[in-house]
Scaffold this motif. Sequence first.
Motif, PDB file in Angstrom:
ATOM      1  N   ILE A  66       0.835  -1.210   0.000  1.00 29.39           N
ATOM      2  CA  ILE A  66       0.000   0.000   0.000  1.00 29.39           C
ATOM      3  C   ILE A  66       0.867   1.255   0.000  1.00 29.39           C
ATOM      4  N   ILE A  67       1.932   1.265   0.821  1.00 28.94           N
ATOM      5  CA  ILE A  67       2.813   2.433   0.902  1.00 28.94           C
ATOM      6  C   ILE A  67       3.508   2.693  -0.421  1.00 28.94           C
ATOM      7  N   SER A  68       3.903   1.612  -1.116  1.00 28.27           N
ATOM      8  CA  SER A  68       4.588   1.803  -2.402  1.00 28.27           C
ATOM      9  C   SER A  68       3.693   2.479  -3.429  1.00 28.27           C
ATOM     10  N   ALA A  69       2.371   2.328  -3.285  1.00 29.35           N
ATOM     11  CA  ALA A  69       1.424   2.970  -4.206  1.00 29.35           C
ATOM     12  C   ALA A  69       0.926   4.310  -3.674  1.00 29.35           C
ATOM     13  N   CYS A  70       0.786   4.410  -2.336  1.00 27.42           N
ATOM     14  CA  CYS A  70       0.243   5.624  -1.722  1.00 27.42           C
ATOM     15  C   CYS A  70       0.892   5.817  -0.360  1.00 27.42           C
ATOM     16  N   GLU A  71       1.938   6.659  -0.323  1.00 31.16           N
ATOM     17  CA  GLU A  71       2.707   6.835   0.905  1.00 31.16           C
ATOM     18  C   GLU A  71       1.866   7.414   2.033  1.00 31.16           C
ATOM     19  N   ALA A  72       0.959   8.331   1.702  1.00 35.46           N
ATOM     20  CA  ALA A  72       0.164   9.014   2.733  1.00 35.46           C
ATOM     21  C   ALA A  72      -0.996   8.174   3.246  1.00 35.46           C
ATOM     22  N   CYS A  73      -1.198   6.994   2.666  1.00 34.35           N
ATOM     23  CA  CYS A  73      -2.362   6.175   3.031  1.00 34.35           C
ATOM     24  C   CYS A  73      -2.150   5.400   4.336  1.00 34.35           C
ATOM     25  N   VAL A  74      -0.910   5.288   4.797  1.00 30.80           N
ATOM     26  CA  VAL A  74      -0.613   4.509   6.005  1.00 30.80           C
ATOM     27  C   VAL A  74       0.127   5.395   6.997  1.00 30.80           C
ATOM     28  N   ASN A  75      -0.343   5.417   8.213  1.00 26.18           N
ATOM     29  CA  ASN A  75       0.320   6.164   9.277  1.00 26.18           C
ATOM     30  C   ASN A  75       1.689   5.564   9.566  1.00 26.18           C
ATOM     31  N   GLU A  76       2.692   6.418   9.737  1.00 26.77           N
ATOM     32  CA  GLU A  76       4.061   5.939   9.924  1.00 26.77           C
ATOM     33  C   GLU A  76       4.204   5.122  11.202  1.00 26.77           C
ATOM     34  N   ASP A  77       3.526   5.534  12.265  1.00 24.43           N
ATOM     35  CA  ASP A  77       3.609   4.790  13.529  1.00 24.43           C
ATOM     36  C   ASP A  77       2.973   3.410  13.405  1.00 24.43           C
ATOM     37  N   VAL A  78       1.888   3.310  12.642  1.00 29.79           N
ATOM     38  CA  VAL A  78       1.248   2.012  12.399  1.00 29.79           C
ATOM     39  C   VAL A  78       2.194   1.093  11.635  1.00 29.79           C
ATOM     40  N   TYR A  79       2.870   1.661  10.634  1.00 32.70           N
ATOM     41  CA  TYR A  79       3.814   0.876   9.846  1.00 32.70           C
ATOM     42  C   TYR A  79       4.957   0.353  10.714  1.00 32.70           C
ATOM     43  N   GLU A  80       5.471   1.206  11.623  1.00 27.32           N
ATOM     44  CA  GLU A  80       6.549   0.778  12.504  1.00 27.32           C
ATOM     45  C   GLU A  80       6.075  -0.311  13.469  1.00 27.32           C
ATOM     46  N   PHE A  81       4.837  -0.185  13.933  1.00 25.07           N
ATOM     47  CA  PHE A  81       4.280  -1.228  14.804  1.00 25.07           C
ATOM     48  C   PHE A  81       4.224  -2.572  14.080  1.00 25.07           C
ATOM     49  N   LEU A  82       3.782  -2.538  12.820  1.00 24.30           N
ATOM     50  CA  LEU A  82       3.699  -3.785  12.043  1.00 24.30           C
ATOM     51  C   LEU A  82       5.083  -4.351  11.769  1.00 24.30           C
ATOM     52  N   ASN A  83       6.062  -3.483  11.631  1.00 21.46           N
ATOM     53  CA  ASN A  83       7.443  -3.933  11.453  1.00 21.46           C
ATOM     54  C   ASN A  83       7.922  -4.700  12.685  1.00 21.46           C
ATOM     55  N   TRP A  84       7.608  -4.165  13.861  1.00 18.51           N
ATOM     56  CA  TRP A  84       7.986  -4.853  15.100  1.00 18.51           C
ATOM     57  C   TRP A  84       7.151  -6.113  15.316  1.00 18.51           C
ATOM     58  N   LEU A  85       5.913  -6.094  14.859  1.00 20.13           N
ATOM     59  CA  LEU A  85       5.088  -7.305  14.937  1.00 20.13           C
ATOM     60  C   LEU A  85       5.721  -8.434  14.134  1.00 20.13           C
ATOM     61  N   LEU A  86       6.270  -8.096  12.985  1.00 16.92           N
ATOM     62  CA  LEU A  86       6.967  -9.089  12.150  1.00 16.92           C
ATOM     63  C   LEU A  86       8.130  -9.704  12.928  1.00 16.92           C
ATOM     64  N   TRP A  87       8.874  -8.864  13.638  1.00 18.12           N
ATOM     65  CA  TRP A  87      10.043  -9.366  14.354  1.00 18.12           C
ATOM     66  C   TRP A  87       9.691 -10.150  15.609  1.00 18.12           C
ATOM     67  N   THR A  88       8.494  -9.993  16.131  1.00 19.10           N
ATOM     68  CA  THR A  88       8.124 -10.764  17.323  1.00 19.10           C
ATOM     69  C   THR A  88       8.138 -12.265  17.059  1.00 19.10           C
ATOM     70  N   LYS A  89       8.066 -12.644  15.787  1.00 23.71           N
ATOM     71  CA  LYS A  89       8.144 -14.066  15.442  1.00 23.71           C
ATOM     72  C   LYS A  89       9.449 -14.674  15.931  1.00 23.71           C
ATOM     73  N   ALA A  90      10.529 -13.877  15.893  1.00 23.89           N
ATOM     74  CA  ALA A  90      11.826 -14.368  16.363  1.00 23.89           C
ATOM     75  C   ALA A  90      11.800 -14.664  17.859  1.00 23.89           C
ATOM     76  N   ALA A  91      10.954 -13.945  18.607  1.00 24.08           N
ATOM     77  CA  ALA A  91      10.830 -14.175  20.047  1.00 24.08           C
ATOM     78  C   ALA A  91       9.836 -15.289  20.363  1.00 24.08           C
ATOM     79  N   LEU A  92       8.853 -15.505  19.499  1.00 26.43           N
ATOM     80  CA  LEU A  92       7.821 -16.511  19.750  1.00 26.43           C
ATOM     81  C   LEU A  92       8.266 -17.921  19.371  1.00 26.43           C
ATOM     82  N   ASN A  93       9.105 -18.050  18.349  1.00 25.61           N
ATOM     83  CA  ASN A  93       9.490 -19.372  17.849  1.00 25.61           C
ATOM     84  C   ASN A  93      10.094 -20.293  18.920  1.00 25.61           C
TER      85      ASN A  93
END
Length: 380
Positions: free
Chosen positions: A315-342
Motif C-alpha cells: 500500500i505504501i509503495s502505491a500511496c505513501e500518505a495512506c498509512v500512518n508511519e507509527d502504524v507501519y513501525e508497529f507492524l514492522n515490530w510485529l513481524l520481528w516478534t516471530k523471532a521471540a515466539l518461535n
Amino acid sequence: MATNLTGNSTTGEEEDDALFGLNIVVPIGIIIAIIIIIAIVGNVFTIAAFIKDRKLRSTYNIYIVNLAVTDLLLGCLSMPFYAVYTLKTHTWPFGYHFCKAYMVIDFTLCLEAVLVMIILSLDRLLLLKQGSQYMHKETNKVACIKIAISWVISFLLYSPAIIGWDIWTGQDSNEPGDCDVQFAYNFDFTMATAVIEFGIPFICLSVLNLIIYLEIRKRIQAKENSKKVPKYQPSSIPVTGTSGSNPVNGDTSKSQVEQQRGAAQGTTMQNAVQPIQDTQKMRGVRKDTKAAKSLGLLVIVFAITWAPYTVTTIIISACEACVNEDVYEFLNWLLWTKAALNPFLYAYNNQRFREHFMYFLFCFRKRNRVHTEQTVSTVS
C-alpha cells in the motif's frame, strides 16, 4: 549521487522537539527491550540444546536450529539498531553506508526465515511419503546443502537492489536522517518482491501443510480400518485316533496333532507380535501428527506476523500518505516478534527442547542463588 544520512541539516532544538517524550519512550523502550531479550535468550537456548543433546541432531532439527540462528541474528543485529531508529522518532543516526549494510542483513535474515519454513514443511512431507527411505535420502549433509542454497537465494533476492538502486537510477529516495530501501516507493518492484517473499511462500506452505494433514488423516483411517478387520483365530478341533486298532490312522493322527500344535504356536506368536506392531504404528502416527501440529503453529505465527506488514508495504509503495508511519513501525515490530515466539513453539512441541530450556533456566537460577548466599555471608 546518494546523499549521506549523516549530513542532516536539522538543528539541535528541532531535533529535540522531534523526539518522543519520555512518557512514550520509556514504555515503548521497555517493550522493545523485552522482545529483544526473549528473542536472544530463547534462540540461544535452542542452539545450546541442539549442541548439548545428540538425540536432537536430526535433519528436521538442523532446519530448526538454522531458523533459531536466523532469529538470533535478528535479535542481535536488526532489532537493536532499529530500536534506536524507532525511539528517535524514525531518525537514523548511523549514516548512509551503515544503512545499506543494515538493510542487506535485515532483508536477508527475514527472507531466510521464510525459506526455512518452506524447507521444514517439505521435509515433513518427504518423511511421510518416503517412510523408511527418508533416513537414507535426507541426510544431514543434504540438509546443510539445502540451508546453504537458501542463504544464497535470500541474499540475492534483495541485496543487489538495496546496494545499487540509487546508483542505477541516480536518485536517493531517502530524506536526510532516514533509512529505508531505495525501492520502497517503486510499486512494481515492491509488488514483485512481496509476491516472491510472502505470496508464493504462503501458498506453498498452505498447500504443503494441507497435503501433510491429508496424508496423516489417511494413515489414521487406515489404522482404524485395520482394527475393524477380524483377526484369524484357529479352532482347536480335537483329533481322536485309534492308534491301537489302526497303526496307519494312529500315525496320521499324530502328524495332524503336530501340525495343529505348530500352527497354534505360530498363531500365538503372531498374536503376540501384532499388538507390538500396532503400538509402533500408532506411535508413528502420533509422532507425525504432533510434528504436523508443531509445523502448523509455526506457519500460523508466520502468517499472523508477516501478512499485515507485507500488505502495508504494498500500500505504501502505491500511496505513501495512506498509512500512518507509527502504524507501519508497529507492524514492522510485529513481524520481528516471530523471532521471540518461535523458541516457545519449539519448547511446546518438543519435550527434549523443553527439558533443556528448563535446565538452562534452573542452572542460571541456582548460580544466582549461590551468588546471593555468598554475598550475604560476606556482608554478615
